[in-house]
Design a protein around this motif. Structure first.
Motif, PDB file in Angstrom:
ATOM      1  N   MET A 133      96.675   5.829 -11.519  1.00  0.00           N
ATOM      2  CA  MET A 133      96.969   5.526 -12.468  1.00  0.00           C
ATOM      3  C   MET A 133      98.036   6.412 -13.204  1.00  0.00           C
ATOM      4  SD  MET A 133      92.885   7.491 -13.263  1.00  0.00           S
ATOM      5  CE  MET A 133      91.738   7.207 -11.589  1.00  0.00           C
ATOM      6  N   GLN A 134      97.942   6.017 -14.196  1.00  0.00           N
ATOM      7  CA  GLN A 134      99.805   6.558 -15.190  1.00  0.00           C
ATOM      8  C   GLN A 134      98.949   8.252 -16.102  1.00  0.00           C
ATOM      9  OE1 GLN A 134     100.849   4.277 -17.706  1.00  0.00           O
ATOM     10  NE2 GLN A 134     102.987   5.960 -18.547  1.00  0.00           N
ATOM     11  N   ASN A 135      99.795   9.234 -15.634  1.00  0.00           N
ATOM     12  CA  ASN A 135      99.632  10.605 -16.155  1.00  0.00           C
ATOM     13  C   ASN A 135     100.211  10.714 -17.346  1.00  0.00           C
ATOM     14  OD1 ASN A 135      99.202  13.169 -16.430  1.00  0.00           O
ATOM     15  ND2 ASN A 135     101.506  13.996 -15.002  1.00  0.00           N
ATOM     16  N   PHE A 136      99.960  10.760 -18.410  1.00  0.00           N
ATOM     17  CA  PHE A 136     100.597  10.862 -19.656  1.00  0.00           C
ATOM     18  C   PHE A 136     101.363  12.114 -19.622  1.00  0.00           C
ATOM     19  CE2 PHE A 136      97.607   7.534 -19.540  1.00  0.00           C
ATOM     20  CZ  PHE A 136      98.430   6.174 -19.310  1.00  0.00           C
ATOM     21  N   THR A 137     101.990  11.986 -20.551  1.00  0.00           N
ATOM     22  CA  THR A 137     102.582  13.594 -20.200  1.00  0.00           C
ATOM     23  C   THR A 137     103.559  13.478 -22.039  1.00  0.00           C
ATOM     24  OG1 THR A 137     104.564  13.099 -19.333  1.00  0.00           O
ATOM     25  CG2 THR A 137     103.272  14.191 -18.052  1.00  0.00           C
ATOM     26  N   ASN A 138     103.504  14.601 -23.177  1.00  0.00           N
ATOM     27  CA  ASN A 138     104.109  14.827 -23.984  1.00  0.00           C
ATOM     28  C   ASN A 138     106.101  14.629 -23.835  1.00  0.00           C
ATOM     29  OD1 ASN A 138     102.569  15.761 -26.473  1.00  0.00           O
ATOM     30  ND2 ASN A 138     101.985  17.889 -25.286  1.00  0.00           N
ATOM     31  N   GLY A 139     106.165  14.433 -25.016  1.00  0.00           N
ATOM     32  CA  GLY A 139     107.129  13.351 -24.819  1.00  0.00           C
ATOM     33  C   GLY A 139     107.812  12.001 -23.821  1.00  0.00           C
ATOM     34  N   MET A 140     107.119  11.618 -23.504  1.00  0.00           N
ATOM     35  CA  MET A 140     107.311  10.489 -22.650  1.00  0.00           C
ATOM     36  C   MET A 140     107.619   9.185 -23.555  1.00  0.00           C
ATOM     37  SD  MET A 140     103.764   8.826 -21.197  1.00  0.00           S
ATOM     38  CE  MET A 140     104.350   7.765 -20.143  1.00  0.00           C
ATOM     39  N   ALA A 141     108.315   7.946 -23.174  1.00  0.00           N
ATOM     40  CA  ALA A 141     108.732   7.258 -24.803  1.00  0.00           C
ATOM     41  C   ALA A 141     107.181   6.679 -24.294  1.00  0.00           C
ATOM     42  CB  ALA A 141     109.494   6.351 -23.416  1.00  0.00           C
ATOM     43  N   SER A 142     106.965   5.800 -25.500  1.00  0.00           N
ATOM     44  CA  SER A 142     105.764   5.561 -26.355  1.00  0.00           C
ATOM     45  C   SER A 142     106.079   4.719 -25.919  1.00  0.00           C
ATOM     46  CB  SER A 142     106.218   5.603 -27.533  1.00  0.00           C
ATOM     47  OG  SER A 142     106.887   7.216 -28.118  1.00  0.00           O
ATOM     48  N   ASP A 143     106.519   3.292 -25.924  1.00  0.00           N
ATOM     49  CA  ASP A 143     106.718   2.300 -25.036  1.00  0.00           C
ATOM     50  C   ASP A 143     105.948   1.915 -23.445  1.00  0.00           C
ATOM     51  OD1 ASP A 143     109.112   2.768 -23.637  1.00  0.00           O
ATOM     52  OD2 ASP A 143     110.253   1.116 -24.064  1.00  0.00           O
ATOM     53  N   LEU A 144     105.691   3.087 -22.769  1.00  0.00           N
ATOM     54  CA  LEU A 144     105.920   3.198 -21.160  1.00  0.00           C
ATOM     55  C   LEU A 144     104.212   3.240 -21.848  1.00  0.00           C
ATOM     56  CD1 LEU A 144     108.297   5.053 -19.454  1.00  0.00           C
ATOM     57  CD2 LEU A 144     107.736   2.632 -20.083  1.00  0.00           C
ATOM     58  N   ILE A 145     103.592   3.705 -23.157  1.00  0.00           N
ATOM     59  CA  ILE A 145     102.293   3.714 -22.980  1.00  0.00           C
ATOM     60  C   ILE A 145     101.237   2.404 -23.611  1.00  0.00           C
ATOM     61  CG2 ILE A 145      99.956   5.397 -24.597  1.00  0.00           C
ATOM     62  CD1 ILE A 145     102.560   7.450 -24.323  1.00  0.00           C
ATOM     63  N   PRO A 146     100.351   2.010 -22.527  1.00  0.00           N
ATOM     64  CA  PRO A 146      99.565   1.047 -23.062  1.00  0.00           C
ATOM     65  C   PRO A 146      98.950   0.684 -23.692  1.00  0.00           C
ATOM     66  CG  PRO A 146      98.573   1.721 -21.162  1.00  0.00           C
ATOM     67  CD  PRO A 146      99.640   2.501 -21.561  1.00  0.00           C
TER      68      PRO A 146
ATOM     69  N   GLY B 240     110.795   5.812 -28.792  1.00  0.00           N
ATOM     70  CA  GLY B 240     110.668   7.025 -28.944  1.00  0.00           C
ATOM     71  C   GLY B 240     109.965   8.287 -28.110  1.00  0.00           C
ATOM     72  N   PRO B 241     110.249   9.811 -27.989  1.00  0.00           N
ATOM     73  CA  PRO B 241     109.062  10.765 -27.662  1.00  0.00           C
ATOM     74  C   PRO B 241     107.620  10.713 -28.753  1.00  0.00           C
ATOM     75  CG  PRO B 241     109.720  12.112 -28.315  1.00  0.00           C
ATOM     76  CD  PRO B 241     110.806  10.027 -28.353  1.00  0.00           C
ATOM     77  N   ALA B 242     106.027  10.028 -27.309  1.00  0.00           N
ATOM     78  CA  ALA B 242     104.576  10.737 -27.487  1.00  0.00           C
ATOM     79  C   ALA B 242     104.351  11.985 -28.070  1.00  0.00           C
ATOM     80  CB  ALA B 242     104.357   9.495 -26.997  1.00  0.00           C
ATOM     81  N   LEU B 243     104.106  12.152 -28.386  1.00  0.00           N
ATOM     82  CA  LEU B 243     103.296  14.007 -28.138  1.00  0.00           C
ATOM     83  C   LEU B 243     101.373  13.229 -27.531  1.00  0.00           C
ATOM     84  CD1 LEU B 243     103.877  15.443 -31.265  1.00  0.00           C
ATOM     85  CD2 LEU B 243     104.439  15.585 -29.077  1.00  0.00           C
ATOM     86  N   ILE B 244     101.292  13.629 -27.070  1.00  0.00           N
ATOM     87  CA  ILE B 244      99.732  13.140 -26.107  1.00  0.00           C
ATOM     88  C   ILE B 244      98.707  14.343 -26.688  1.00  0.00           C
ATOM     89  CG2 ILE B 244      98.714  12.690 -23.585  1.00  0.00           C
ATOM     90  CD1 ILE B 244     100.730  10.802 -24.795  1.00  0.00           C
ATOM     91  N   PHE B 245      97.787  14.190 -26.735  1.00  0.00           N
ATOM     92  CA  PHE B 245      96.124  14.598 -27.638  1.00  0.00           C
ATOM     93  C   PHE B 245      95.050  14.738 -26.722  1.00  0.00           C
ATOM     94  CE2 PHE B 245      99.227  15.272 -30.829  1.00  0.00           C
ATOM     95  CZ  PHE B 245     100.047  16.550 -30.907  1.00  0.00           C
ATOM     96  N   THR B 246      94.111  16.188 -26.498  1.00  0.00           N
ATOM     97  CA  THR B 246      93.018  15.449 -25.765  1.00  0.00           C
ATOM     98  C   THR B 246      92.189  15.449 -27.145  1.00  0.00           C
ATOM     99  OG1 THR B 246      91.929  18.128 -26.338  1.00  0.00           O
ATOM    100  CG2 THR B 246      93.162  17.228 -24.619  1.00  0.00           C
ATOM    101  N   ALA B 247      90.977  14.380 -26.846  1.00  0.00           N
ATOM    102  CA  ALA B 247      90.542  14.271 -28.378  1.00  0.00           C
ATOM    103  C   ALA B 247      89.724  15.830 -28.610  1.00  0.00           C
ATOM    104  CB  ALA B 247      88.811  13.611 -27.239  1.00  0.00           C
TER     105      ALA B 247
END
Length: 79
Positions: free
Chosen positions: A1-14, A50-57
């Motif tokens: 499972m992938q760990n999603f973190t703030n600042g990661m490249a958006s194009d890595l998010i499925p 570019g970077p993504a921000l990750i938020f919980t629901a």
């Protein structure tokens, strides 16, 4: 499972990125993507890798509630 973190490249998010129909014709908008285990990623549509921000629901729901109540209406407007 992938760990999603703030600042990661958006194009890595499925998944599918969604933006408002109110977005300007030149694409200047915020886009959101649902994450596989819940939560949401947010990116600038003009920088899709570019970077993504990750938020919980819960965080996103609190923000949307404030936006619906007008709590942020003074932001983003010229002074």
């Amino acid at each position: 499972m992938q760990n999603f973190t703030n600042g990661m490249a958006s194009d890595l998010i499925p998944g599918t990125w969604v933006k408002s129909r109110m977005s300007e014709a030149n694409g200047m908008c915020v886009e959101l993507a649902a994450l596989p285990r819940g939560g949401v990623a947010v990116r600038n549509s003009t920088d899709p890798a570019g970077p993504a921000l990750i938020f919980t629901a819960e965080e996103l729901n609190a923000f949307l509630d404030g936006a619906k109540k007008g709590e942020f209406d003074t932001l983003g407007r010229p002074n």
